[in-house]
Design an enzyme around this catalytic site. Structure first.
Site: not given
Length: 381
Positions: A263, A353, A355
């Site tokens: 990001c 992302h 995660e």
């Protein structure tokens, strides 16, 4: 479930558009940039994501609050809510989830977060899609009774998101350690530009000791940790203001330490490699964004939250002081650059992302790619 009396509330956009509804959460005034998220779930993770600092989030999902608020799913250090405000169509009158400890509104009141419900979020999202993310304000209680011209002037008085250096406002003030689960494998220094808690959790599951350091921590300081790799996290604000971090990343690349960014970290690596950035019309915010990996031909459905992006072309190679680099990923919706890397593999980043939290797990193997890079680098020494 507790609630404030339902006073009038008003969402005011800088261009003069006004949407009237009812207050929920804290009563008062909040200012920020109005943006929308297409995620159908995960409002707790969204609201606690530091990347949403100074943004008023409009939810496209028609009803919010169904699953309440729990003590496990917060994505900020200390479970702080970072969104400036929340705009929804309907607030669920009942919490229905076995993990809930309280309601969404309970938490918003406790943390002083202003919200508005009962507005036509479809019309708001269409306006933002057509004209772009824009400065906005939510006014409730006595503030909502002020003349609209005065409210528009208040909204327009706030600083622009373009040119705002916000990472230092959300970053940790002091370094802290997230210990690995099981046998330790590697040590990673993670720059907290607005890091989500699920990132060091993913490292810990893979046996990695993560040392989370404040934004702009000098290269000399992180060398003292003798890291096997360096991670640059997500975060808010304009990447054009991140000159210090760009310089640090160039030192890391010079030292040939494995580097992984996501990001905001993707934008910082891209700048370190010589690319420019720009502010997008309305950005990507949601958990359903398709991205093409030009190296493998694979498509991942990804979680995203960004309003700035790198300038570049799909698959394009370009020369840098650190070797040949290339644009590795692009968004299938609009062609936005979604990843860059050095061809020698020593540094790579993505705009989304891996995660997740909330979101799909398609991109989670990027953490394993980082481990493989650290293993091969260590073996070559």
């Amino acid at each position: 479930m507790t609630s404030n009396p339902r006073s009038e509330a008003v969402l005011v956009l800088a261009d003069g558009r006004v949407f009237r509804g009812q207050s929920f959460g804290a009563v008062g005034t909040t200012l920020g940039e109005a943006v929308f998220t297409t995620a159908m779930t995960g409002y707790q993770e969204t609201m606690t994501d530091p990347s949403y600092h100074r943004q008023i989030v409009v939810a496209t999902a028609p009803q919010i609050g169904n699953t309440g608020w729990n003590d496990e799913d917060g994505e900020s250090h200390g479970d702080k809510i970072w969104v400036a405000g929340l705009v929804i169509r309907d607030l669920s009158h009942r919490v229905s989830n076995w993990r809930a400890n309280r309601s969404l509104e309970d938490e918003m009141i406790a943390q002083g977060i202003v919200g508005i419900s009962g507005v036509d979020t479809r019309a708001i999202v269409r306006h933002l899609r057509n004209f772009g993310s824009i400065a906005a304000g939510v006014f409730s209680g006595a503030d909502a009774e002020k003349p609209e011209e005065e409210l528009v002037a208040i909204v327009n008085s706030q600083p622009s998101m373009a040119g705002s250096d916000l990472a230092k406002e959300v970053s940790t003030e002091a370094a802290y350690v997230v210990e690995p689960e099981g046998e330790p494998t590697f040590t990673v220094v993670a720059y907290d530009m607005g890091i989500k808690t699920n990132t060091p959790r993913n490292f810990a599951k893979r046996g990695i000791k993560t040392i989370v350091v404040p934004a702009n921590t000098s290269f000399e300081d992180i060398k003292a940790y003798n890291p096997d790799g360096v991670f640059i996290s997500n975060g808010p604000g304009d990447p054009a203001t991140a000159d210090v971090m760009v310089g640090i990343v160039r030192e890391i690349l010079d030292a040939k330490i494995p580097l992984f960014g996501i990001c905001f970290g993707n934008q910082i690596l891209g700048r370190a490699l010589g690319l420019d950035t720009y502010k997008m019309k309305f950005g990507h915010r949601g958990i359903n964004v398709p991205v093409l990996n030009h190296l493998t031909g694979k498509i991942d459905i990804t979680a995203q939250n960004h309003g700035f992006a790198l300038k570049g072309e799909a698959g394009k190679e370009f020369e840098t002081p650190f070797g040949t680099a290339l644009v590795t990923h692009t968004c299938l919706n609009d062609g936005t650059v979604e990843g860059v890397a050095l061809k020698n593999g020593m540094a790579y980043s993505v705009q989304y992302h891996p995660e997740a939290a909330a979101g799909p797990h398609d991109a989670n193997p990027l953490f394993d790619q980082f481990i493989e890079l650290m293993q091969s680098t260590k073996a070559a020494k």
